[in-house]
Scaffold this motif. Structure first.
Motif, PDB file in Angstrom:
ATOM      1  N   GLU A 159       0.847  -1.199   0.000  1.00 36.79           N
ATOM      2  CA  GLU A 159       0.000   0.000   0.000  1.00 36.79           C
ATOM      3  C   GLU A 159       0.880   1.245   0.000  1.00 36.79           C
ATOM      4  OE1 GLU A 159      -0.441  -2.535   2.058  1.00 36.79           O
ATOM      5  OE2 GLU A 159      -2.421  -3.333   1.567  1.00 36.79           O
ATOM      6  N   GLY A 160       1.958   1.199   0.795  1.00 36.70           N
ATOM      7  CA  GLY A 160       2.895   2.328   0.834  1.00 36.70           C
ATOM      8  C   GLY A 160       3.541   2.558  -0.528  1.00 36.70           C
ATOM      9  N   TRP A 229      -4.695  -7.258  -3.813  1.00 37.71           N
ATOM     10  CA  TRP A 229      -4.179  -6.329  -4.827  1.00 37.71           C
ATOM     11  C   TRP A 229      -5.228  -5.275  -5.167  1.00 37.71           C
ATOM     12  CZ3 TRP A 229       0.633  -5.418  -5.754  1.00 37.71           C
ATOM     13  CH2 TRP A 229       1.593  -6.434  -5.691  1.00 37.71           C
ATOM     14  N   VAL A 230      -6.456  -5.735  -5.379  1.00 36.21           N
ATOM     15  CA  VAL A 230      -7.519  -4.783  -5.742  1.00 36.21           C
ATOM     16  C   VAL A 230      -7.699  -3.764  -4.621  1.00 36.21           C
ATOM     17  CG1 VAL A 230      -9.999  -4.560  -6.195  1.00 36.21           C
ATOM     18  CG2 VAL A 230      -8.682  -6.415  -7.283  1.00 36.21           C
ATOM     19  N   ARG A 231      -7.760  -4.239  -3.376  1.00 39.96           N
ATOM     20  CA  ARG A 231      -7.948  -3.314  -2.248  1.00 39.96           C
ATOM     21  C   ARG A 231      -6.781  -2.339  -2.125  1.00 39.96           C
ATOM     22  NH1 ARG A 231     -10.519  -7.785  -0.307  1.00 39.96           N
ATOM     23  NH2 ARG A 231      -8.573  -8.742   0.335  1.00 39.96           N
ATOM     24  N   VAL A 234      -7.085   0.319  -5.029  1.00 42.00           N
ATOM     25  CA  VAL A 234      -8.221   1.222  -4.803  1.00 42.00           C
ATOM     26  C   VAL A 234      -8.009   2.027  -3.516  1.00 42.00           C
ATOM     27  CG1 VAL A 234     -10.709   1.259  -4.340  1.00 42.00           C
ATOM     28  CG2 VAL A 234      -9.780  -0.254  -6.118  1.00 42.00           C
ATOM     29  N   GLY A 235      -7.368   1.392  -2.527  1.00 41.73           N
ATOM     30  CA  GLY A 235      -7.186   2.026  -1.220  1.00 41.73           C
ATOM     31  C   GLY A 235      -6.295   3.255  -1.255  1.00 41.73           C
ATOM     32  N   ALA A 275      -4.185   0.748 -13.928  1.00 37.25           N
ATOM     33  CA  ALA A 275      -4.958   1.700 -13.124  1.00 37.25           C
ATOM     34  C   ALA A 275      -4.579   3.124 -13.522  1.00 37.25           C
ATOM     35  CB  ALA A 275      -4.662   1.479 -11.637  1.00 37.25           C
ATOM     36  N   HIS A 276      -5.368   4.096 -13.041  1.00 38.71           N
ATOM     37  CA  HIS A 276      -4.987   5.492 -13.264  1.00 38.71           C
ATOM     38  C   HIS A 276      -5.353   6.340 -12.060  1.00 38.71           C
ATOM     39  CE1 HIS A 276      -9.275   5.778 -14.498  1.00 38.71           C
ATOM     40  NE2 HIS A 276      -9.181   7.043 -14.139  1.00 38.71           N
ATOM     41  N   ARG A 277      -4.673   7.470 -11.979  1.00 42.79           N
ATOM     42  CA  ARG A 277      -5.008   8.446 -10.931  1.00 42.79           C
ATOM     43  C   ARG A 277      -6.148   9.316 -11.441  1.00 42.79           C
ATOM     44  NH1 ARG A 277      -1.081  13.018  -8.004  1.00 42.79           N
ATOM     45  NH2 ARG A 277      -2.856  14.205  -7.230  1.00 42.79           N
TER      46      ARG A 277
END
Ligand code: SAM
Length: 279
Positions: A159-160, A229-231, A234-235, A275-277
């Protein structure tokens, strides 16, 4: 603390004293993996260098190449960061395609080979030694972040690391990263399809740790389930666009550890996060 200098086995890779499944934190994982990749660089590139090429973007052992996949979109004129670049063939491919690239890796041994590749090809990409978990780069500095098995499978705090990726991306910027497919975790580390049987729990998140004779970690790989991975993506505020599960490329015979044509015909080995921001 400096990375350990590791004894090599007959195959040229670091020789492990033992193998465990146990917790390993961020500093321990980074220290171990820096030493392991420093020591393993010559053997790894002797084994896989021809497949990786000097100027080529291979996403995974299944043989998916960016030339065909177009997961990054048009990179000409884009500012691109590659995390865990290894010898940097992907970064040079991006440079040749017109991107402004920074290639980052934890290992000085791998970056030394990346510098050799720069000199040999005349495609000079800036090389940066850093941990994927702490990017020494400005907020919003990149249009695209990419990673082909570089960094993310090795960090304790994914996550970091993903938060760092989100931070250095501009709003609307894209991230694409290939990682070990979580499906592989409970299976034996063998390319043989006859060995496809469950030998541990898919839900066991304890890292795979190789140790030296004193019990110190010398290689660490972390496991996340697909849901993890998904969390994680998205997290950190990214929008997940796709989860690509590349199929084995027709006619490809290359074996990479437990990835093989026979096994690749039956089960996935790679997960590509796209993914994208948000803007
Ligand atoms: C399997 S290689 C992938 C590189 C390249 N795509 C290739 O296939 O050779 C993994 C790379 O990740 C790097 N790496 C491992 N942990 C890292 C971390 N925490 N931060 C940045 N890079 C890391 C290693 O040094 C190594 O060069």
């Amino acid at each position: 603390m400096p990375a350990p200098v590791l004894p090599l086995g007959p195959d040229g890779y670091p020789a492990a004293g033992g193998v465990e499944r146990r917790p390993a934190g961020a500093a321990e994982s980074a220290r171990a993996n820096r030493g392991w990749w420093d020591a393993a660089a010559p053997a790894y590139l002797a084994e896989h260098g021809d497949d990786l090429g000097e100027v080529d973007f291979l996403w995974c052992p299944e043989g998916l190449r960016e030339d065909d996949a177009h997961l990054l979109g048009d990179v000409a004129g884009r500012r691109v960061l590659e995390v865990g670049c290894g010898s940097a063939p992907c970064a040079r491919w991006l440079r040749r395609a017109g991107a402004e690239v920074v290639a980052l890796d934890l290992s000085a041994g791998m970056l030394a080979r990346a510098a050799e590749g720069n000199r040999a090809t005349g495609l000079t990409v800036p090389l940066l030694q850093a941990d994927a978990g702490a990017l020494p780069l400005a907020d919003g500095a990149f249009d695209v972040v990419c990673s082909a098995f570089g960094g993310l499978p090795f960090v304790a705090d994914v996550e970091g690391a993903l938060a760092e990726v989100a931070r250095v991306l501009r709003p609307g910027g894209r991230v694409v990263a290939s990682v070990n497919h979580p499906f592989r975790w409970p299976l034996p580390d063998s390319p043989d399809p006859d060995d496809l049987r469950v030998v541990s729990s898919y839900f066991d998140r304890r890292p795979y740790v190789e140790t030296d004779d004193a019990g110190r970690a010398v290689y660490v790989e972390h496991h996340r389930t697909v849901g993890d991975w998904v969390r994680a993506v998205v997290g950190v505020g990214l929008v997940l666009d796709d989860l690509v599960e590349p199929e084995w490329a027709p006619g490809r015979t290359q074996v990479w550890g437990q990835w093989s044509p026979a096994r690749g015909a039956l089960v996935p080995g790679t997960l590509v996060l796209v993914a994208h921001r948000p803007s």
